[in-house]
Design an enzyme around this catalytic site. Structure first.
Site, mmCIF file in Angstrom:
data_model
loop_
_atom_site.group_PDB
_atom_site.id
_atom_site.type_symbol
_atom_site.label_atom_id
_atom_site.label_comp_id
_atom_site.label_asym_id
_atom_site.label_seq_id
_atom_site.Cartn_x
_atom_site.Cartn_y
_atom_site.Cartn_z
ATOM 1 N N HIS A 193 6.252 48.922 -31.624
ATOM 2 C CA HIS A 193 5.828 50.162 -30.951
ATOM 3 C C HIS A 193 7.025 51.057 -30.581
ATOM 4 O O HIS A 193 7.131 52.199 -31.012
ATOM 5 C CB HIS A 193 5.112 49.836 -29.635
ATOM 6 C CG HIS A 193 3.906 48.976 -29.733
ATOM 7 N ND1 HIS A 193 2.739 49.392 -30.315
ATOM 8 C CD2 HIS A 193 3.664 47.714 -29.284
ATOM 9 C CE1 HIS A 193 1.821 48.430 -30.220
ATOM 10 N NE2 HIS A 193 2.372 47.399 -29.609
HETATM 11 C C1 BDR Z 1 3.564 49.522 -25.187
HETATM 12 O O1 BDR Z 1 3.296 48.685 -24.067
HETATM 13 C C2 BDR Z 1 4.430 47.907 -23.765
HETATM 14 O O2 BDR Z 1 4.050 46.611 -23.447
HETATM 15 C C3 BDR Z 1 5.290 47.935 -24.990
HETATM 16 O O3 BDR Z 1 6.654 47.776 -24.643
HETATM 17 C C4 BDR Z 1 5.012 49.291 -25.564
HETATM 18 O O4 BDR Z 1 5.810 50.274 -24.946
HETATM 19 C C5 BDR Z 1 2.583 49.202 -26.310
HETATM 20 O O5 BDR Z 1 1.281 49.454 -25.918
#
Ligand code: BDR
Ligand code: CA
Length: 315
Positions: A242
């Site tokens: 992500h």
């Molecule tokens: C996002 O949520 C966090 O847990 C991760 O680091 C990322 O930024 C994904 O949904």
């Protein structure tokens, strides 16, 4: 090549850690500092993790501690299953030698935005609490920020914390509302594209052992792969990158195709709080406020990611 001054706003976290290493190895992004937020751990953990990763990245980029809880609602920790008890998969983290700067995250953000007016890009891979607090206190700054690249939201795909909400928006919807309504140009790098760019067992096993972050990243990413693939033996596991994708888009926005769309944040629905509500009607009168990333050049990003962090292959 002209560099882009950026501030990374993060809740380090396993994918945030990979995003920091990606940003630090960029020739185009000039990281002025990293501000921290609660999220993948409490604020002490996410700040400590950030300092540790910066040190393992052989960088001295300054780190500024930010928000410890959302703007309005109490903090509910939901990330442990994916990021472990300390935010880095339970990996034993040494005590970083560098400490967080005495200046607060908000003062650092304000000063940097003024110093780099119209050029500065904020990359937010956490709850939007720090940025919302800043814009509420200093509305005059909104016209000075070039853009905010947000890892968050889900436009045309399901959420990951609830059926419709993504973690960074769900974790502080009021903050997201403030930012999405601020008038600052926003690029939303949400689950629509981040779920398309996985790290894999194959890639992890090709990490060059000489890199200073080898042990920590190998252990943390192994945890992350297990969390995304419960019960699966090592070998074919994958998990989404992500936050690195958001950093990559800040550096090179040709990696994703975007659509300018009106996006609002649901604050009150029993089933829908934290949802990014996208107005897709053909004849809507709502003005577009967000460039929503809808497709990604997966191969190009993964290749670049592997090269930057020194995975020998992108398999
Ligand atoms: C996002 O949520 C966090 O847990 C991760 O680091 C990322 O930024 C994904 O949904
Ligand atoms: Ca994050």
């Amino acid at each position: 090549m002209e560099s882009i001054p950026v501030i990374l706003d993060m809740d380090t976290g396993i994918d945030d850690a990979l995003a920091i290493l990606y940003a630090l190895s960029s020739k185009k992004l000039r990281a002025l500092g990293i501000t921290t937020c609660f999220g993948n751990g409490d604020i002490e953990n996410t700040t400590r993790n950030t300092l540790a990763i910066v040190e393992l990245g052989l960088s001295s980029v300054p780190v500024y501690q930010g928000a410890s809880h959302p703007l309005v609602s109490p903090w509910e920790s939901t990330a442990e299953a994916f990021h472990g008890p300390n935010g880095l998969g339970g990996t034993r983290i040494f005590h970083p030698t560098q400490k967080a700067e005495p200046l607060s995250a908000l003062d650092f953000l304000r000063k940097s935005i003024e110093d780099h007016a119209h050029d500065i890009v904020l990359v937010a891979t956490a709850r939007l609490t720090n940025i919302a607090s800043l814009l509420l206190a200093h509305t005059e700054l909104t016209s000075l920020i070039k853009r905010i690249v947000v890892m968050g939201g889900a436009a045309f795909v399901p959420g990951n914390v609830t059926p419709v909400a993504e973690a960074n928006i769900w974790g502080d919807p009021e903050a997201a509302w403030v930012v999405f309504h601020s008038g600052v140009p926003i690029t939303m790098v949400g689950l629509d594209v981040t779920m398309q760019v996985p790290i894999s067992d194959g890639m992890l096993s090709s990490l060059v052992p000489q890199v200073p972050y080898f042990d920590v990243i190998r252990e943390a990413v192994d945890f992350y792969l297990s969390a995304y693939n419960p019960g699966e033996p090592r070998g074919n596991r994958t998990a989404p990158l992500h936050d690195p994708l958001a950093v990559a888009v800040a550096e090179d926005d040709s990696l994703c195709k975007t659509q300018a769309l009106p996006v609002d944040i649901e604050l009150s629905g029993r089933f829908t709080r934290g949802m990014t509500v996208v107005d897709r009607r053909e004849r809507t009168t709502a003005a577009p406020n967000v460039d929503v990333a809808v497709t990604v050049d997966r191969e190009r990003f993964l290749k670049q990611f592997a090269q930057r962090l020194q995975f020998q292959q992108s398999g």
